[in-house]
Design an enzyme around this catalytic site. Structure first.
Site, PDB file in Angstrom:
ATOM      1  N   HIS A 298      -8.854   9.485  11.032  1.00  0.00           N
ATOM      2  CA  HIS A 298      -9.994   9.685  10.136  1.00  0.00           C
ATOM      3  C   HIS A 298     -11.076  10.516  10.839  1.00  0.00           C
ATOM      4  CE1 HIS A 298      -8.491   5.691   8.453  1.00  0.00           C
ATOM      5  NE2 HIS A 298      -8.441   6.493   7.406  1.00  0.00           N
TER       6      HIS A 298
ATOM      7  N   ASP B 176      -0.671  11.990   4.554  1.00  0.00           N
ATOM      8  CA  ASP B 176      -0.320  11.620   3.172  1.00  0.00           C
ATOM      9  C   ASP B 176       0.094  12.899   2.449  1.00  0.00           C
ATOM     10  OD1 ASP B 176      -1.308   8.613   2.865  1.00  0.00           O
ATOM     11  OD2 ASP B 176      -2.696   9.692   4.157  1.00  0.00           O
TER      12      ASP B 176
ATOM     13  N   GLN C 172       0.208  13.093  -1.363  1.00  0.00           N
ATOM     14  CA  GLN C 172      -1.162  12.933  -1.875  1.00  0.00           C
ATOM     15  C   GLN C 172      -1.923  14.257  -1.860  1.00  0.00           C
ATOM     16  OE1 GLN C 172      -3.923   9.563  -0.930  1.00  0.00           O
ATOM     17  NE2 GLN C 172      -4.709  10.956   0.596  1.00  0.00           N
TER      18      GLN C 172
END
Ligand code: AMP
Length: 290
Positions: A37, A152, A155
């Protein structure tokens, strides 16, 4: 770092005369933050004048209620990490703030095959919920740039379609997957792996790397390389493999059914994608192959 819990308040701040002039970068997350992140935050800070992160565990994208209930919550350390990383703004809404009228989504988009395959098959409703919340967040924050992880993979392909279909004014930027030293893709769910499961989890990225090197060396045709990858992972008793696939990296259409290796690899970008459960923890990973 400023923290906003209300939509109106964050909008007012981001749209004030000073901030409107700044390039704004946005990193949506579900919290339980890790270095993966933070690499998105760092990239945004490099390219934008104002970096906004959101933490929201979105109920509508969990097809499995126990996964939602067990999703790790480490909000105090998350806030410290964001502060240390130099994030400017955190949006931390409640479920009621995001869904004041309940969860129904009258304006659901049909993305077709790209959302129906792989995760779409194994996690029904997941992408409908994910796009529902990403669209809401993009309409609240209206960032110039949106930062998402290659981790991801499906996604980010779908969010790219979402931005185009809804004509949103945001550029999507994909950031490479951050990995642990042994190769395991960083994930909020990794903290739920016990010692034995953590040791075994590395076999996922090991298999992806093996497949990638076989493709690079043109060892055999795509079909048998994919099959060997599948077989390798299925050989570990405690790994419950959901899928291991070599796909077209733009459309996710099957790429391993023809034996015409040279045609495949010269014309197509290929990606290997995997989902597997170890105990009760579901992990996904992927690797671009050429
Ligand atoms: P999540 O909190 O899991 O919803 O993830 C928030 C964002 O961080 C998504 O765009 C993810 O793709 C990205 N992300 C998650 N894990 C990693 C990682 N290991 N490396 C880079 N980005 C990641």
């Amino acid at each position: 770092m400023l923290i906003f819990k209300q939509i109106k308040a964050i909008q007012k701040y981001l749209q004030n005369a000073d901030n409107k002039l700044k390039v704004q970068g946005f990193v949506p997350t579900m919290g339980a933050l890790h270095q993966g992140h933070l690499s998105l935050i760092k990239r945004s800070k490099k390219e934008c004048k104002l970096t906004i992160c959101s933490i929201f565990v979105n109920p509508t994208q969990f097809n499995d209620k126990t996964d939602f209930d067990r999703y790790p919550n480490t909000i105090t350390t998350d806030i410290e990490m964001l502060n240390d990383a130099g994030c400017d703004v955190l949006f931390l809404p409640s479920v009621k703030e995001m869904y004041p009228d309940g969860f129904t989504n009258a304006k659901e988009i049909n993305f077709g095959f790209v959302a129906e395959t792989l995760e779409g098959e194994h996690r029904p409703g997941h992408f409908a919920g994910m796009t529902q919340v990403v669209e809401k967040l993009l309409r609240i924050v209206t960032p110039d740039k949106l930062y998402m992880g290659q981790k991801d993979f499906q996604q980010q392909l779908i969010v790219n379609h979402l931005i185009k279909k809804r004509k949103l004014r945001t550029e999507l930027i994909i950031v490479a997957t951050m990995r642990e030293k042994d190769g395991l893709a960083m994930s909020s769910r990794n903290v739920r792996l016990d010692l034995a499961a953590r040791k075994l989890a590395v076999e996922i990225s090991k298999t992806l790397k093996k497949v990638k090197s076989e493709i690079r060396n043109q060892k055999s045709e795509l079909g048998s390389i994919a099959k060997a990858g599948r077989k390798r992972l299925m050989g570990f008793k405690e790994i419950e493999l959901e899928y291991f696939e070599i796909r077209n990296a733009q459309t996710l259409e099957k790429a391993d059914e023809t034996s015409n290796f040279k045609v495949q690899t010269s014309k197509l970008k290929l990606v290997a994608l995997v989902a597997a459960k170890i105990g009760r923890v579901r992990l996904i990973d992927n690797m671009l192959l050429n």
